[in-house]
Design a protein around this motif. Structure first.
Motif, PDB file in Angstrom:
ATOM      1  N   ARG A  58       0.804  -1.215   0.000  1.00  0.00           N
ATOM      2  CA  ARG A  58       0.000   0.000   0.000  1.00  0.00           C
ATOM      3  C   ARG A  58       0.838   1.268   0.000  1.00  0.00           C
ATOM      4  N   GLN A  59       2.010   1.208   0.631  1.00  0.00           N
ATOM      5  CA  GLN A  59       2.875   2.385   0.669  1.00  0.00           C
ATOM      6  C   GLN A  59       3.324   2.819  -0.729  1.00  0.00           C
ATOM      7  N   LEU A  60       3.260   1.897  -1.667  1.00  0.00           N
ATOM      8  CA  LEU A  60       3.722   2.193  -3.020  1.00  0.00           C
ATOM      9  C   LEU A  60       2.598   2.690  -3.930  1.00  0.00           C
ATOM     10  N   HIS A  61       1.404   2.853  -3.371  1.00  0.00           N
ATOM     11  CA  HIS A  61       0.262   3.317  -4.170  1.00  0.00           C
ATOM     12  C   HIS A  61       0.279   4.845  -4.289  1.00  0.00           C
ATOM     13  N   THR A  62       1.336   5.359  -4.910  1.00  0.00           N
ATOM     14  CA  THR A  62       1.479   6.799  -5.114  1.00  0.00           C
ATOM     15  C   THR A  62       1.253   7.110  -6.596  1.00  0.00           C
ATOM     16  N   PRO A  63       0.950   8.359  -6.938  1.00  0.00           N
ATOM     17  CA  PRO A  63       0.748   8.704  -8.350  1.00  0.00           C
ATOM     18  C   PRO A  63       1.930   8.331  -9.240  1.00  0.00           C
ATOM     19  N   THR A  64       3.151   8.619  -8.783  1.00  0.00           N
ATOM     20  CA  THR A  64       4.330   8.298  -9.592  1.00  0.00           C
ATOM     21  C   THR A  64       4.469   6.804  -9.801  1.00  0.00           C
ATOM     22  N   ASN A  65       4.242   6.022  -8.746  1.00  0.00           N
ATOM     23  CA  ASN A  65       4.374   4.569  -8.859  1.00  0.00           C
ATOM     24  C   ASN A  65       3.272   3.952  -9.711  1.00  0.00           C
ATOM     25  N   ILE A  66       2.101   4.570  -9.760  1.00  0.00           N
ATOM     26  CA  ILE A  66       1.040   4.083 -10.654  1.00  0.00           C
ATOM     27  C   ILE A  66       1.483   4.216 -12.112  1.00  0.00           C
ATOM     28  N   LEU A 121       3.617  11.091 -19.411  1.00  0.00           N
ATOM     29  CA  LEU A 121       2.938  11.302 -18.128  1.00  0.00           C
ATOM     30  C   LEU A 121       3.944  11.332 -16.974  1.00  0.00           C
ATOM     31  N   ILE A 122       4.956  10.453 -17.013  1.00  0.00           N
ATOM     32  CA  ILE A 122       5.995  10.452 -15.979  1.00  0.00           C
ATOM     33  C   ILE A 122       6.754  11.778 -15.991  1.00  0.00           C
ATOM     34  N   SER A 123       7.058  12.283 -17.177  1.00  0.00           N
ATOM     35  CA  SER A 123       7.755  13.560 -17.293  1.00  0.00           C
ATOM     36  C   SER A 123       6.896  14.693 -16.752  1.00  0.00           C
ATOM     37  N   PHE A 124       5.595  14.649 -17.047  1.00  0.00           N
ATOM     38  CA  PHE A 124       4.690  15.686 -16.544  1.00  0.00           C
ATOM     39  C   PHE A 124       4.578  15.616 -15.024  1.00  0.00           C
ATOM     40  N   ASP A 125       4.540  14.408 -14.479  1.00  0.00           N
ATOM     41  CA  ASP A 125       4.483  14.221 -13.024  1.00  0.00           C
ATOM     42  C   ASP A 125       5.690  14.869 -12.351  1.00  0.00           C
ATOM     43  N   ARG A 126       6.889  14.642 -12.889  1.00  0.00           N
ATOM     44  CA  ARG A 126       8.100  15.246 -12.324  1.00  0.00           C
ATOM     45  C   ARG A 126       8.127  16.756 -12.564  1.00  0.00           C
ATOM     46  N   TYR A 127       7.586  17.194 -13.688  1.00  0.00           N
ATOM     47  CA  TYR A 127       7.536  18.621 -13.999  1.00  0.00           C
ATOM     48  C   TYR A 127       6.723  19.377 -12.957  1.00  0.00           C
ATOM     49  N   VAL A 128       5.547  18.846 -12.632  1.00  0.00           N
ATOM     50  CA  VAL A 128       4.694  19.499 -11.634  1.00  0.00           C
ATOM     51  C   VAL A 128       5.330  19.405 -10.248  1.00  0.00           C
ATOM     52  N   ALA A 129       5.916  18.235  -9.910  1.00  0.00           N
ATOM     53  CA  ALA A 129       6.506  18.037  -8.589  1.00  0.00           C
ATOM     54  C   ALA A 129       7.660  18.995  -8.320  1.00  0.00           C
ATOM     55  N   ILE A 130       8.473  19.286  -9.327  1.00  0.00           N
ATOM     56  CA  ILE A 130       9.649  20.144  -9.148  1.00  0.00           C
ATOM     57  C   ILE A 130       9.320  21.610  -9.378  1.00  0.00           C
ATOM     58  N   CYS A 131       8.552  21.888 -10.416  1.00  0.00           N
ATOM     59  CA  CYS A 131       8.302  23.291 -10.785  1.00  0.00           C
ATOM     60  C   CYS A 131       7.159  23.919  -9.989  1.00  0.00           C
ATOM     61  N   TYR A 132       6.200  23.101  -9.545  1.00  0.00           N
ATOM     62  CA  TYR A 132       5.060  23.620  -8.776  1.00  0.00           C
ATOM     63  C   TYR A 132       4.826  22.735  -7.550  1.00  0.00           C
ATOM     64  N   PRO A 133       5.803  22.658  -6.641  1.00  0.00           N
ATOM     65  CA  PRO A 133       5.716  21.722  -5.511  1.00  0.00           C
ATOM     66  C   PRO A 133       4.533  21.974  -4.586  1.00  0.00           C
ATOM     67  N   LEU A 134       4.113  23.238  -4.436  1.00  0.00           N
ATOM     68  CA  LEU A 134       2.999  23.547  -3.531  1.00  0.00           C
ATOM     69  C   LEU A 134       1.660  23.060  -4.076  1.00  0.00           C
ATOM     70  N   HIS A 135       1.571  22.875  -5.380  1.00  0.00           N
ATOM     71  CA  HIS A 135       0.315  22.437  -6.002  1.00  0.00           C
ATOM     72  C   HIS A 135       0.315  20.957  -6.363  1.00  0.00           C
ATOM     73  N   HIS A 137       0.407  17.982  -4.689  1.00  0.00           N
ATOM     74  CA  HIS A 137      -0.488  17.024  -4.024  1.00  0.00           C
ATOM     75  C   HIS A 137      -1.968  17.334  -4.241  1.00  0.00           C
ATOM     76  N   THR A 138      -2.280  18.552  -4.659  1.00  0.00           N
ATOM     77  CA  THR A 138      -3.680  18.878  -4.960  1.00  0.00           C
ATOM     78  C   THR A 138      -4.008  18.624  -6.422  1.00  0.00           C
ATOM     79  N   LYS A 139      -3.015  18.799  -7.292  1.00  0.00           N
ATOM     80  CA  LYS A 139      -3.249  18.607  -8.724  1.00  0.00           C
ATOM     81  C   LYS A 139      -3.028  17.164  -9.175  1.00  0.00           C
ATOM     82  N   ILE A 140      -1.985  16.536  -8.649  1.00  0.00           N
ATOM     83  CA  ILE A 140      -1.634  15.161  -9.056  1.00  0.00           C
ATOM     84  C   ILE A 140      -2.101  14.198  -7.964  1.00  0.00           C
TER      85      ILE A 140
END
Length: 327
Positions: A58-66, A121-135, A137-140
Motif C-alpha cells: 500500500r505504501q507504493l500506491h502513489t501517483p508516480t508509482n502508478i 505522463l511520468i515527465s509531466f508528473d516530475r515537472y509538476v513536482a519540481i516546478c510547482y511543488p505547492l500544487h 499534491h492537490t493537482k496530481i
C-alpha cells in the motif's frame, strides 16, 4: 535447376507470387533465438516483480508509482507477446497468414505507443513536482493518475486500430508477394503523434525540470546554514523530489536512446520489413528497453530491492503483508 529455385521460395508451389527466402546461417538463427528468448524470459520475470510490488504494498500506491506500474505492464506485455512475435518475424518467410501478421503489428504498436505516452505522463508528473511543488499534491492525485493511465491505454488501442485500419479490413493489401509480412503506415500522421509530439514534450519538460532543480540546489546550498528545523523538513522533501526526478530522468533518457533509433528507421520509408538485419538491430534496441527499466528501478529505488526480497521469500503471502513498511 528448377528444384534449387523452388527451394529458395517461401511457397514453392506458388512460383508466380511466392516471396524468395533470405536464408540466414544456422549459427545466426540460433544466436537470434537464444538472445531474444533469454531477454523475453528476463523481461517477463523482472517486470512481473515490479507489478506485484506496486500492486501489493500500500505504501507504493502513489501517483508516480502508478505510472511506473503502467510502464511495467507495457514492458511485461512486450516480453510476453512482442518478443515471441519478433522471433517469428525474423524468419525468412511469414507462414501464419496476413491477418495474424496485422494483429502482431497491432499488438506491438499498442505496447510501444502506450509506453511512449506513459513516459510523457511520468515527465509531466516530475515537472509538476519540481516546478510547482505547492500544487503537486492537490493537482496530481492517485485518482486522476489512474484515469490518465486508462485514457493512455484506450487512446493507444484506438489510435493504432485507426493506423492499421486498412490492414485489418484487407490483410496483406500491401504485400508484394505471398509469404511477406509488411505494413504500410501513414508516415506523416504517425511521425507527428508517435514521435515528434511525445519526444518533444518529454525533452521540454525535463529540460525545465533540471533547470529548476539546479536553481533550487544552489538556493539550498547558499542558505543551508540559515535553515531552521521547521524549514529543514521542507528542504529534505525538495531534495527527495529532486532525487526522484534524477532517477526517473535516467529512465527517460534510456527510453529515448532505445526508442529513437527504431522510429528513425521505420519512419525513413513507408514499408516496415523486420526481417532485414539493420531493422532487426533497431527493434532489438527497442525491446531491450523493456528489460532495462526494472534493472534501473533496482539500481535507483531501495523500495524495489526490498520488495524483491519479500516477494522471492514469499513473505507477501503472510497476513497483512500489504501494510509492510517498504519505504
Amino acid at each position: 535447376m528448377q528444384t534449387l529455385e523452388e527451394a529458395e521460395l517461401c511457397f514453392p508451389q506458388l512460383l508466380n507470387i511466392s516471396c524468395k527466402k533470405h536464408i540466414r546461417s544456422q549459427a545466426e538463427k540460433m544466436l537470434i533465438y537464444v538472445v531474444l528468448s533469454s531477454i523475453s524470459l528476463l523481461t517477463v520475470a523482472l517486470n512481473l516483480l515490479v507489478i506485484i510490488a506496486i500492486s501489493h504494498f500500500r505504501q507504493l500506491h502513489t501517483p508516480t508509482n502508478i505510472l511506473l506500474l503502467s510502464l511495467a505492464v507495457s514492458d511485461f506485455l512486450v516480453g510476453l507477446l512482442l518478443m515471441p512475435f519478433q522471433i517469428l518475424l525474423t524468419e525468412p518467410c511469414w507462414l501464419l497468414g496476413d491477418l495474424f501478421c496485422t494483429l502482431c503489428y497491432l499488438i506491438n504498436f499498442i505496447n510501444i505507443y502506450s509506453s511512449m505516452v506513459t513516459m510523457v505522463l511520468i515527465s509531466f508528473d516530475r515537472y509538476v513536482a519540481i516546478c510547482y511543488p505547492l500544487h503537486y499534491h492537490t493537482k496530481i492525485t492517485t485518482k486522476r493518475v489512474q484515469i490518465c493511465v486508462y485514457l493512455c491505454w484506450g487512446f493507444a488501442v484506438f489510435y493504432n486500430i485507426f493506423l492499421l485500419y486498412d490492414h485489418l479490413i484487407q490483410p496483406g493489401k500491401y504485400n508484394s508477394c505471398y509469404g511477406e509480412c509488411v505494413v504500410n503506415l501513414i508516415a506523416v500522421v504517425d511521425l507527428l503523434f508517435s514521435f515528434i509530439i511525445p519526444i518533444s514534450s518529454i525533452i521540454i519538460m525535463y529540460v525545465r525540470v533540471f533547470a529548476v532543480a539546479v536553481s533550487q540546489a544552489r538556493a539550498m546550498r547558499s542558505h543551508i546554514r540559515a535553515v531552521t528545523l521547521k524549514r529543514s523538513a521542507t528542504v529534505t522533501a525538495r531534495k527527495s523530489e529532486m532525487k526522484a526526478a534524477r532517477s526517473l530522468g535516467v529512465v527517460v533518457a534510456v527510453f529515448l536512446m532505445c526508442y529513437c533509433p527504431f522510429y528513425c528507421v521505420y519512419l525513413s520509408g513507408n514499408d516496415l520489413v523486420i526481417s532485414q538485419s539493420t531493422e532487426l538491430l533497431m527493434v532489438f534496441s527497442l525491446i531491450l528497453n523493456s528489460c532495462l527499466n526494472p534493472v534501473l528501478y533496482a539500481f535507483f529505488y531501495p523500495w524495489f530491492r526490498k520488495s524483491i526480497k519479500l516477494i522471492v521469500t514469499l513473505q507477501i503471502l503472510q497476513p497483512h503483508s500489504c501494510r509492510t513498511n517498504i519505504l
